[in-house]
Write an enzyme that holds these catalytic residues in place. Sequence first.
Site, PDB file in Angstrom:
ATOM      1  CG  ASP A   1      -0.226   7.247   0.550  1.00  0.00           C
ATOM      2  OD1 ASP A   1      -0.381   7.337  -0.665  1.00  0.00           O
ATOM      3  OD2 ASP A   1       0.865   7.457   1.127  1.00  0.00           O
TER       4      ASP A   1
ATOM      5  CG  ASP B   1       4.814   5.120  -3.031  1.00  0.00           C
ATOM      6  OD1 ASP B   1       5.265   3.983  -2.904  1.00  0.00           O
ATOM      7  OD2 ASP B   1       4.466   5.613  -4.124  1.00  0.00           O
TER       8      ASP B   1
ATOM      9  N   GLY C   1       2.516  11.799  -3.301  1.00  0.00           N
ATOM     10  CA  GLY C   1       1.113  11.643  -3.692  1.00  0.00           C
ATOM     11  C   GLY C   1       0.790  12.151  -5.083  1.00  0.00           C
TER      12      GLY C   1
ATOM     13  NE  ARG D   1       5.865   6.657 -13.246  1.00  0.00           N
ATOM     14  CZ  ARG D   1       5.513   5.494 -13.812  1.00  0.00           C
ATOM     15  NH1 ARG D   1       5.810   5.274 -15.072  1.00  0.00           N
ATOM     16  NH2 ARG D   1       4.867   4.567 -13.121  1.00  0.00           N
TER      17      ARG D   1
ATOM     18  CB  SER E   1       2.291   4.249  -6.943  1.00  0.00           C
ATOM     19  OG  SER E   1       3.262   3.500  -7.641  1.00  0.00           O
ATOM     20  NE  ARG E   2       0.525   4.525 -15.226  1.00  0.00           N
ATOM     21  CZ  ARG E   2       0.787   4.919 -16.464  1.00  0.00           C
ATOM     22  NH1 ARG E   2       1.397   6.064 -16.669  1.00  0.00           N
ATOM     23  NH2 ARG E   2       0.442   4.176 -17.480  1.00  0.00           N
ATOM     24  CG  ASN E   3       5.857   1.390 -10.362  1.00  0.00           C
ATOM     25  OD1 ASN E   3       6.052   0.624 -11.299  1.00  0.00           O
ATOM     26  ND2 ASN E   3       6.257   2.655 -10.392  1.00  0.00           N
TER      27      ASN E   3
ATOM     28  CG  ASP F   1       3.230   9.916   2.938  1.00  0.00           C
ATOM     29  OD1 ASP F   1       2.309   9.658   2.125  1.00  0.00           O
ATOM     30  OD2 ASP F   1       4.412  10.050   2.584  1.00  0.00           O
TER      31      ASP F   1
END
Length: 214
Positions: A9, A11, A46, A49, A116-118, A170
């Site tokens: 993962d 973030d 997780g 958005r 995440s799309r970032n 996490d």
Amino acid sequence: MKYKGIIFDLDGVICSTDEYHYQAWKALADRLDIAFDRNKNNLLRGVSRMKSLEILLGEQGGCFSDSAKEEMAEEKNSLYRRLLGTMSPASLDREVRITLDRIRASGMRMAIGSSSRNTRYILNRIDLEHFFDAVADGNCISRSKPDPEVFLKASDMLGLSPGDCLVVEDARSGVEAAAEGGFDCAAMGDAREDCRAKYHLAAFSDLQQILLQA
Ligand code: B16
Ligand code: MG
């Protein structure tokens, strides 16, 4: 070795961008006069958005149109990206960097599995853009964690079956996604309490022992 691949993962595992998520959601919540604290933020780990926004809005969600919600998500994301812009290779924890390098040296296939799309932007900021063998992220899935899609995509990209891969997470939503997909999971942070995780990490570097002994 039991595992041929490892899926991280992003973030909250590779980097502490979860703090930036908190600050950006908190700014939006304050503007909307909605209560938001770190416990609530933990529920967003997780999660995609738009789903995160729904959780933040709670019962007030019904008061806003879809386009108003899109604008709110964009407002949060632009603040979040401004915070991400302050990151540099020095933002990568030394213990994480050393552990990643040691796992790489063992010959294990390595991937990112993030909602995440970032993801690409973050990996670029911390100079890990070309480190992983595969990157599955929020741009290539239609269902975010706890659906296992992102991890199944990552193992597929590695050319491995779920039983050959260990997922590192996490978030409880991520531990659930791993279990649903047939992956063993090593949990850190809040997710350590989750009994669906096979391993419970006190430190990121514990991964080396787990991989050697499994
Ligand atoms: P974005 P992960 C997840 O990343 C975050 O934990 C979660 O808080 C966030 O809402 C989600 O990505 C979407 O992120 O807004 O950047 O597309 O933990 O799966 O790496
Ligand atoms: Mg996470």
